[in-house]
Structures are given as structure tokens and as C-alpha cells.
Design a protein around this motif. Structure first.
Motif: not given
Length: 510
Positions: A258-286
């Protein structure tokens, strides 16, 4: 070129929004019918919404929102919808929310997903199941954003919708996932609905397996509706503490989602989970949640994290699983601004409470349901500070601030600093106002507790410390203080700048 703010166009579209929001009341009506409760509060609210909405629509038959009208429309929507949301509470006349100020507080807290409450008694003896479900639903409707929802379903907002979405959550807004903004809004709401349904199924699955006896189907729906919007309302007086450790562990990944950018989740659900790993904000968030969670877990484990030990729960000191679960759950809940509680952190020591207060300022990702300042802004501020140090040593160097494969322009960076400064100024002023009002009314409130109240409402977090702890409520405060907190929740949801724009003389001048 328009030389004034066309309030008629803005108000007309607010009327349309009220009529659409009225449809949401069909859900608590269904719950009321199932449990044989009165449907009068919800039917009456629907009739009022249709009447007021129709009257407002007649102000302008063909509303055209310009840039200025967009700001006014958003500000009015986030006032009008919570005002409408007070009617079921007032008509039902159940408990403390039968008072107009309390009803407004609860409704604004719901739609802004703050999670602060003035319910004196959260139980089915005082409140009907349908009314408590309406309370849960208000958070779900506000989580992804009312304006984003309207852009998704109203054809007249397809033109200029991108600006409206940006104004509803200024700064780093929602990425455009499709060629048309209304399609993007539908895609994001689709992700939101999908994860809400998944949370409901998994919560109820724990009940079916015998791991969570209290998580019946009603509770599964109710908590799914407030996990994904990072809301924190619960029909249980003890929040998530009322459920088994299995439920608490299950809620944690959904708070992260719920605290993750929903656009990143959309990409992950559409076969691009690498967008999460590559995203600097998501890495900083975790990383931020991991470091703070480990720190608090260590303090609890070694026995210095608690000020007092509640007799009704197992000891944390020396208990690895219990310490880790309580620490991680509360850090996730605070950083994502969900506001759930797995135990009463009023029993924690000032050191651990100070860490929670620090976590309140972080917030989740941009484009998520979380509130507060947001991780991405802290990331940019940190990179900008590093650049200043570097250029101080190397004054001829040109060093842009990059986020992913993009270089941020200086206007964006300056806007982040302005928002952060405005946020801290509002926080400092509000702490003083709340502290002085507490003295005036005789409420025992320390400076740390006053800061937590200001931050919990401005940052849309919910519980604070002391009298507003996770197992308590905001009920003791005066009516004036509650109205002020309603204002804080409103400007916090709109991230301050959208409201400040409306207060500037230049906005209204020709």
C-alpha cells in the motif's frame, strides 16, 4: 483567456462527484439489510447527495475547468465529500459521533485515510455493523484519491485530468501508464481493487485454517478496506492486536504494498518486476523500514524499549519473534501512515517512541496511498545536500540530481524544499496550538505527545502518543481543537501547497 476563477464550473463538477459518491452508500445498505439493521441513515444520505449534487450541477451546464478552477475543484471536493460522509453518523445518532464536530472529525479522518478516531466505544453494542463498515469504506474511497476515481469514470475530466491528478497529490505525481490519463486512472484503480480483494481473501483464509478465529468474513472485508488505503480504521477496539500473530504477519506485506508507488505495482503485474528493484525510491523505502525495524526490535529484545510491561501480553525481552513482530509491524504502520497497532506503544520507552516520531516524517512512496512527506522527497533532499557539499569543494562542477534515468530540473528540486519547509512550519505551529489548547482545557499532554498529535493529523497517520495512543482516541480534545485537526487532515491530504495556492491573493485576482 479567463481573467477570474470560475467557481461555478468547479462547484458544478463537485455536484457530479457527490452524486457518484452516493453510489458507494449502496454497500453499507447491503450490509444493513444482511444484518437486519436500519438503512435510513444511508438512504437519507443518498437522497441528500442527489439533491445537493443536482443543485450544484445547475450552476454550470457545461463546466470547463481551467488551471485555476482545477485547484478550487480539488479543494472543494475534499471538503464536500467528508461533509457528506458525516450524515450517516448524525442520522444514526450512535455513540460519540452523533455530535456534529465529532462526526466531521471521523468522516474527514476516514476520507483522508488518517485513521484518527473520536469513537468513544468501538463495539457492535454501540454502533451497527453497517455503520462501522461505512467508516471502513470512507478510507477505501479516499485511499487512491477521489479525484483519480473521478478522472477514471467521468468523461468530462478526461481533458485536463492529468493536471487534476497532479494537483491532488502535488510534487511527484502518478506516472502516465497509458496514452490517456483516464485509462491510467482506471489501471491504477484496477491494481488497488485487485490487491484489496487479495488481502480480503488471505485474511479470511487464515480464519478458515483456524489460525485467526476472530478474522471472520466481516472483519476480513473491513480490514482489507483499510489496509490498502493505509487508513488504519478497525471495527476492533484493540486494532490488529485483537488478532493472532498470523494475522499481524499477514498484514505487514500489504502495508508495504500500500505504501509502494502503484505505477510500479502496475508494471510488476504486467511482467516487469525489475522496475521495483531498479527504482531508487523503492529501495530507499525498504531500507528505511528495515533499519528502523531492526533498531526498535533490538531495543525491545534487550529490554530497554519498554517503559512498562503490559501484564496481558507475553514479554518482549529475550523473545526474538515477538520483539521482531511488534517492532516491524509498528514501523511499517507508521512509515506507510497506515495507523494500525499490534500493541499499545504507549507502553514503550521515550527512546523507542522518539524513533516512531521520526518515522512519522518519512512517509511511503509517491503515487501510493501513504501520507506524510514521502520517501522520494527525502531522497532528493539528501542527493541535493550531497551535491551542495561537492560543489562547495568543486565550484566549477556541474552535477545534476538524477532519479533513475532522468535529471531533475531545479524547479522540481526547489518545489520539494518549499513543500518540506511548509510542512515543518505547519507542524511546528500546530504543535504549539494543540499544546496551548490542551493546557486551556486541562488535558495532560507532554511536548512529545503534542508533537505526535500534530504530526499524526497533518501527516494523515492516525494514532500518536499519550491520550491519542493507538488504543485511545482524540475524543478528550475540545471542539475547537478537533476542528483545527480536521483542517490539518485536509491540508495534509492535499500536501499543503494545493491549499496554500487557494489562500494567495494572486490566485483570485484577474
Amino acid at each position: 483567456m479567463k481573467t477570474h476563477v470560475d467557481y461555478r464550473a468547479s462547484s458544478s463538477l463537485v455536484g457530479t462527484v457527490l452524486k457518484y459518491i452516493a453510489l458507494a452508500l449502496l454497500f453499507p445498505i447491503a450490509v444493513a439489510i444482511f444484518y437486519r439493521e436500519s438503512v435510513l441513515p444511508f438512504v437519507t444520505t443518498i437522497l441528500v447527495a442527489i439533491a445537493v449534487g443536482t443543485a450544484l450541477e445547475r450552476l454550470d451546464s457545461e463546466p470547463d475547468l481551467g488551471h485555476r478552477e482545477g485547484f478550487l475543484f480539488i479543494g472543494l471536493v475534499w471538503l464536500a465529500v467528508p461533509l457528506l460522509g458525516t450524515l450517516p453518523y448524525l442520522i444514526a445518532g450512535e455513540g460519540t459521533v452523533a455530535h456534529p464536530v465529532n462526526a466531521l472529525f471521523e468522516s474527514m479522518s476516514g476520507f483522508t485515510t488518517t485513521g484518527a478516531t473520536v469513537l468513544g466505544d468501538i463495539s457492535f453494542e454501540t454502533h451497527s455493523r453497517s455503520m462501522l463498515m461505512w467508516r471502513q469504506l470512507t478510507q477505501w474511497l479516499g485511499g487512491m484519491g477521489i479525484v483519480v476515481l473521478m478522472v477514471a469514470i467521468l468523461p468530462q475530466l478526461s481533458v485536463g485530468g492529468a493536471q487534476l491528478v497532479k494537483n491532488e497529490a502535488p510534487g511527484f505525481g502518478i506516472d502516465k501508464l497509458t496514452p490517456h490519463i483516464n485509462q491510467t486512472a482506471r489501471a491504477l484503480w484496477g491494481v488497488y481493487i485487485a490487491f484489496t480483494a487479495l488481502a480480503c481473501l488471505l485474511y479470511y483464509g487464515l480464519h478458515l485454517t483456524g489460525m485467526a478465529p476472530q478474522m471472520d468474513f466481516y472483519n476480513a472485508i473491513a480490514h482489507a478496506l483499510t489496509t490498502m488505503p493505509t487508513g488504519g480504521f478497525s471495527p476492533e477496539a484493540r486494532s490488529i492486536e485483537a488478532f493472532s500473530p498470523a494475522v499481524q504477519w499477514m498484514v505487514m506485506p500489504f502495508m508495504i504494498i500500500a505504501g509502494t508507488n502503484f505505477a510500479l505495482l502496475w508494471h510488476a503485474l504486467h511482467g516487469r518486476p525489475n522496475r521495483l528493484v531498479e527504482n531508487a525510491e523503492f529501495r530507499t523505502y525498504l531500507a528505511a523500514m528495515g533499519v528502523l525495524g531492526a533498531l526498535v526490535a533490538t531495543l525491545l529484545f534487550v529490554g530497554v524499549g519498554l517503559a512498562e510491561i503490559p501484564v496481558e501480553i507475553p514479554p518482549l525481552s529475550g523473545n526474538v519473534e515477538h520483539s521482531a513482530r511488534q517492532a516491524l509491524f509498528q514501523i511499517l504502520s507508521i512509515v506507510t501512515t497506515t495507523g494500525y497497532a499490534s500493541m499499545d506503544f504507549n507502553t514503550w520507552s521515550p527512546v523507542t517512541q522518539s524513533i516512531l516520531l521520526f518515522a512519522m516524517f518519512l512517509g511511503g512512496s509517491a503515487g501510493s496511498a501513504a501520507g506524510s512527506i514521502k520517501i522520494i522527497r527525502w531522497y532528493v533532499i539528501g542527493r541535493s545536500a550531497g551535491r551542495e557539499l561537492f560543489t562547495t569543494v568543486h565550484p566549477e562542477a556541474i552535477r545534476p540530481i538524477r532519479f533513475g534515468d532522468k535529471s531533475l530540473d531545479e524547479n522540481t528540486i526547489r518545489g520539494i524544499y518549499v513543500l518540506a519547509l511548509s510542512f515543518f512550519a505547519a507542524f511546528a505551529l500546530s504543535t504549539l496550538v494543540i499544546f496551548l489548547d490542551a493546557i486551556r482545557t486541562g488535558i495532560p499532554l507532554s511536548s512529545l505527545e503534542a508533537m505526535s498529535v500534530a504530526m499524526a493529523t497533518l501527516g494523515n497517520i492516525g494514532p500518536g502518543f499519550g491520550v491519542v495512543g493507538p488504543m485511545d482516541s482524540y475524543l478528550p480534545f475540545s471542539a475547537a481543537a478537533k476542528v483545527y485537526m480536521v483542517f490539518l487532515m485536509w491540508i495534509g491530504r492535499l500536501e499543503i501547497l494545493s491549499v496554500l495556492v487557494l489562500l494567495t491573493p494572486s490566485y483570485w485576482r484577474s
